[in-house]
Design a protein around this motif. Structure first.
Motif, PDB file in Angstrom:
ATOM      1  N   GLY A  85       0.790  -1.227   0.000  1.00 56.12           N
ATOM      2  CA  GLY A  85       0.000   0.000   0.000  1.00 56.12           C
ATOM      3  C   GLY A  85       0.818   1.270   0.000  1.00 56.12           C
ATOM      4  N   GLY A  86       2.145   1.155   0.148  1.00 58.75           N
ATOM      5  CA  GLY A  86       3.050   2.281  -0.029  1.00 58.75           C
ATOM      6  C   GLY A  86       2.639   3.577   0.646  1.00 58.75           C
ATOM      7  N   TRP A  87       2.548   4.631  -0.167  1.00 60.24           N
ATOM      8  CA  TRP A  87       2.262   5.987   0.315  1.00 60.24           C
ATOM      9  C   TRP A  87       0.984   6.006   1.145  1.00 60.24           C
ATOM     10  CZ3 TRP A  87      -0.718  10.131   1.069  1.00 60.24           C
ATOM     11  CH2 TRP A  87      -0.152  11.406   1.110  1.00 60.24           C
ATOM     12  N   ASP A  88      -0.102   5.470   0.575  1.00 59.18           N
ATOM     13  CA  ASP A  88      -1.386   5.504   1.272  1.00 59.18           C
ATOM     14  C   ASP A  88      -1.313   4.798   2.616  1.00 59.18           C
ATOM     15  OD1 ASP A  88      -2.480   6.839  -0.874  1.00 59.18           O
ATOM     16  OD2 ASP A  88      -3.582   5.106  -1.671  1.00 59.18           O
ATOM     17  N   GLN A  89      -0.706   3.611   2.639  1.00 58.92           N
ATOM     18  CA  GLN A  89      -0.671   2.825   3.861  1.00 58.92           C
ATOM     19  C   GLN A  89       0.157   3.492   4.948  1.00 58.92           C
ATOM     20  OE1 GLN A  89      -2.228  -0.620   4.654  1.00 58.92           O
ATOM     21  NE2 GLN A  89      -2.010   0.893   6.271  1.00 58.92           N
ATOM     22  N   VAL A  90       1.331   3.982   4.594  1.00 57.72           N
ATOM     23  CA  VAL A  90       2.201   4.602   5.588  1.00 57.72           C
ATOM     24  C   VAL A  90       1.576   5.878   6.149  1.00 57.72           C
ATOM     25  CG1 VAL A  90       4.402   5.797   5.897  1.00 57.72           C
ATOM     26  CG2 VAL A  90       4.335   3.590   4.731  1.00 57.72           C
ATOM     27  N   ALA A  91       0.940   6.674   5.294  1.00 53.59           N
ATOM     28  CA  ALA A  91       0.293   7.899   5.773  1.00 53.59           C
ATOM     29  C   ALA A  91      -0.798   7.576   6.788  1.00 53.59           C
ATOM     30  CB  ALA A  91      -0.283   8.681   4.599  1.00 53.59           C
ATOM     31  N   VAL A  92      -1.568   6.526   6.528  1.00 50.74           N
ATOM     32  CA  VAL A  92      -2.622   6.118   7.464  1.00 50.74           C
ATOM     33  C   VAL A  92      -2.019   5.575   8.750  1.00 50.74           C
ATOM     34  CG1 VAL A  92      -4.499   4.475   7.842  1.00 50.74           C
ATOM     35  CG2 VAL A  92      -4.358   5.720   5.689  1.00 50.74           C
ATOM     36  N   TRP A  93      -0.981   4.741   8.636  1.00 50.82           N
ATOM     37  CA  TRP A  93      -0.324   4.221   9.842  1.00 50.82           C
ATOM     38  C   TRP A  93       0.200   5.350  10.715  1.00 50.82           C
ATOM     39  CZ3 TRP A  93       3.107  -0.132   7.289  1.00 50.82           C
ATOM     40  CH2 TRP A  93       2.309  -1.281   7.086  1.00 50.82           C
ATOM     41  N   ALA A  94       0.832   6.335  10.101  1.00 53.13           N
ATOM     42  CA  ALA A  94       1.390   7.451  10.869  1.00 53.13           C
ATOM     43  C   ALA A  94       0.286   8.213  11.597  1.00 53.13           C
ATOM     44  CB  ALA A  94       2.169   8.386   9.946  1.00 53.13           C
ATOM     45  N   ALA A  95      -0.817   8.483  10.882  1.00 54.80           N
ATOM     46  CA  ALA A  95      -1.925   9.215  11.487  1.00 54.80           C
ATOM     47  C   ALA A  95      -2.557   8.407  12.623  1.00 54.80           C
ATOM     48  CB  ALA A  95      -2.963   9.551  10.424  1.00 54.80           C
ATOM     49  N   CYS A  96      -2.774   7.100  12.398  1.00 54.43           N
ATOM     50  CA  CYS A  96      -3.383   6.257  13.428  1.00 54.43           C
ATOM     51  C   CYS A  96      -2.486   6.160  14.661  1.00 54.43           C
ATOM     52  CB  CYS A  96      -3.661   4.867  12.864  1.00 54.43           C
ATOM     53  SG  CYS A  96      -5.016   4.793  11.669  1.00 54.43           S
ATOM     54  N   ASP A  97      -1.186   5.996  14.440  1.00 55.25           N
ATOM     55  CA  ASP A  97      -0.273   5.901  15.587  1.00 55.25           C
ATOM     56  C   ASP A  97      -0.260   7.190  16.394  1.00 55.25           C
ATOM     57  OD1 ASP A  97       0.340   3.344  14.808  1.00 55.25           O
ATOM     58  OD2 ASP A  97       2.301   3.832  13.956  1.00 55.25           O
ATOM     59  N   ALA A  98      -0.321   8.324  15.701  1.00 48.48           N
ATOM     60  CA  ALA A  98      -0.352   9.604  16.412  1.00 48.48           C
ATOM     61  C   ALA A  98      -1.622   9.724  17.253  1.00 48.48           C
ATOM     62  CB  ALA A  98      -0.262  10.751  15.415  1.00 48.48           C
ATOM     63  N   LEU A  99      -2.752   9.306  16.696  1.00 53.49           N
ATOM     64  CA  LEU A  99      -4.015   9.379  17.440  1.00 53.49           C
ATOM     65  C   LEU A  99      -4.040   8.419  18.626  1.00 53.49           C
ATOM     66  CD1 LEU A  99      -6.521   9.595  14.445  1.00 53.49           C
ATOM     67  CD2 LEU A  99      -6.065  11.397  16.116  1.00 53.49           C
ATOM     68  N   ASP A 100      -3.392   7.249  18.438  1.00 57.63           N
ATOM     69  CA  ASP A 100      -3.418   6.230  19.480  1.00 57.63           C
ATOM     70  C   ASP A 100      -2.279   6.361  20.482  1.00 57.63           C
ATOM     71  OD1 ASP A 100      -5.613   5.144  18.219  1.00 57.63           O
ATOM     72  OD2 ASP A 100      -4.487   3.617  17.136  1.00 57.63           O
ATOM     73  N   GLY A 101      -1.382   7.310  20.251  1.00 56.06           N
ATOM     74  CA  GLY A 101      -0.254   7.481  21.154  1.00 56.06           C
ATOM     75  C   GLY A 101       0.776   6.368  21.070  1.00 56.06           C
ATOM     76  N   VAL A 102       0.895   5.747  19.899  1.00 58.57           N
ATOM     77  CA  VAL A 102       1.857   4.666  19.696  1.00 58.57           C
ATOM     78  C   VAL A 102       3.218   5.256  19.333  1.00 58.57           C
ATOM     79  CG1 VAL A 102       2.438   2.651  18.286  1.00 58.57           C
ATOM     80  CG2 VAL A 102       0.056   3.078  18.955  1.00 58.57           C
ATOM     81  N   ALA A 103       4.267   4.794  20.002  1.00 63.18           N
ATOM     82  CA  ALA A 103       5.605   5.314  19.743  1.00 63.18           C
ATOM     83  C   ALA A 103       6.118   4.854  18.379  1.00 63.18           C
ATOM     84  CB  ALA A 103       6.565   4.852  20.839  1.00 63.18           C
ATOM     85  N   ALA A 104       6.686   5.782  17.625  1.00 61.64           N
ATOM     86  CA  ALA A 104       7.231   5.467  16.301  1.00 61.64           C
ATOM     87  C   ALA A 104       8.628   4.895  16.427  1.00 61.64           C
ATOM     88  CB  ALA A 104       7.252   6.722  15.435  1.00 61.64           C
ATOM     89  N   ASP A 105       8.971   3.964  15.524  1.00 61.62           N
ATOM     90  CA  ASP A 105      10.327   3.427  15.513  1.00 61.62           C
ATOM     91  C   ASP A 105      10.952   3.487  14.122  1.00 61.62           C
ATOM     92  OD1 ASP A 105       8.976   1.427  14.152  1.00 61.62           O
ATOM     93  OD2 ASP A 105       9.272  -0.100  15.700  1.00 61.62           O
ATOM     94  N   ARG A 106      10.299   4.175  13.192  1.00 58.96           N
ATOM     95  CA  ARG A 106      10.832   4.310  11.839  1.00 58.96           C
ATOM     96  C   ARG A 106      10.206   5.507  11.154  1.00 58.96           C
ATOM     97  NH1 ARG A 106       9.676  -1.445   9.882  1.00 58.96           N
ATOM     98  NH2 ARG A 106      10.370  -1.714  12.029  1.00 58.96           N
TER      99      ARG A 106
END
Length: 258
Positions: A85-106
């Motif tokens: 899913g490339g661009w679309d998938q990563v953009a959604v993952w980033a937004a969801c992690d920010a909303l859920d307070g999930v720590a980023a590792d990449r």
């Protein structure tokens, strides 16, 4: 030339995002981006330390931004390393992690854009160097790129994996944008087969492209890397764009231009 992040210079945000796309692809590119709920300005507001601006003349001397690079952080836990899913998938993952307070590792780069008046000067290599520094400062050791090679628009029917595999006699990629990344230290790691998917009514596509969209089947649009599939009976058209996955190490890295 000087690179800064929007965390360092938030006053440059409007000018950074006012950098236009090349005239031949601007209408299509801006239309496709407008279809995404995850806009560049939203990303910049959330992660200004991962938005890089290249300033011509230097910031202190009042120079103007001539290129930008936009990255997002996200968590890879339990997720594919390089999603189809490339661009679309990563953009959604980033937004969801920010909303859920999930720590980023990449981190992942979602855009590099150079002002049309400054193309051909090797500025993208400077942006990549700034992005590597920004990623290192954020605590990541690398970043991925779902690369959109704009020259492929001349061959929309060629599969992306076939296009990306072409090389010159010196072994470097035949595509100039892929070549710029490889020369700057990037490593090609695969293809994101449905990196950007856009579904819209035909009237919307006509507004984006200026084309009639009055027949069924594939339509080639200016700036599109793949055909747009049209159904007149259903009054809808679908665009699925593949991108090329690359990875860059964080830190300084080589700066050798295009």
């Amino acid at each position: 030339m000087e690179t800064v992040t929007l965390a360092e210079r938030p006053d440059l945000a409007d000018a950074v995002f006012a950098i236009p796309y090349p005239p031949g692809t601007a209408r299509f590119t801006e239309g496709v981006l407008a279809a995404s709920p995850v806009t560049r300005k939203r990303l910049a507001a959330r992660w200004p330390h991962l938005v890089v601006a290249l300033v011509d003349g230097g910031v202190v001397d009042g120079g103007a931004p001539v290129a930008r690079g936009v990255l997002v952080p996200y968590s890879g836990a339990g997720r594919p390393e390089l999603p189809d899913g490339g661009w679309d998938q990563v953009a959604v993952w980033a937004a969801c992690d920010a909303l859920d307070g999930v720590a980023a590792d990449r981190a992942c780069a979602l855009e590099i854009a150079v002002h049309p008046d400054h193309l051909g000067r090797g500025l993208s290599a400077h942006v990549l160097a700034g992005m590597r520094r920004a990623v290192a400062a954020a605590g990541f050791d690398s970043f991925a790129v779902p690369l959109r090679p704009p020259d492929k628009a001349a061959e929309p029917d060629v599969p992306m994996d076939v296009y990306a595999a072409r090389t010159r006699e010196d072994g470097l990629p035949a595509d100039r944008w892929l070549r710029t990344h490889v020369r700057a230290g990037g490593v090609v790691e695969g293809v994101a087969r449905c990196s950007s998917t856009v579904v819209a009514p035909l009237a919307v596509w006509r507004g984006w492209t200026g084309l009639p969209f009055d027949r069924d089947g594939d339509v080639h649009v200016p700036g599109g890397l793949a055909p747009v599939r049209v159904s007149v009976a259903r009054d809808v058209a679908v665009y699925v764009e593949a991108n090329v996955w690359l990875r860059h190490r964080a830190g300084r890295g080589p700066d050798r231009g295009a």
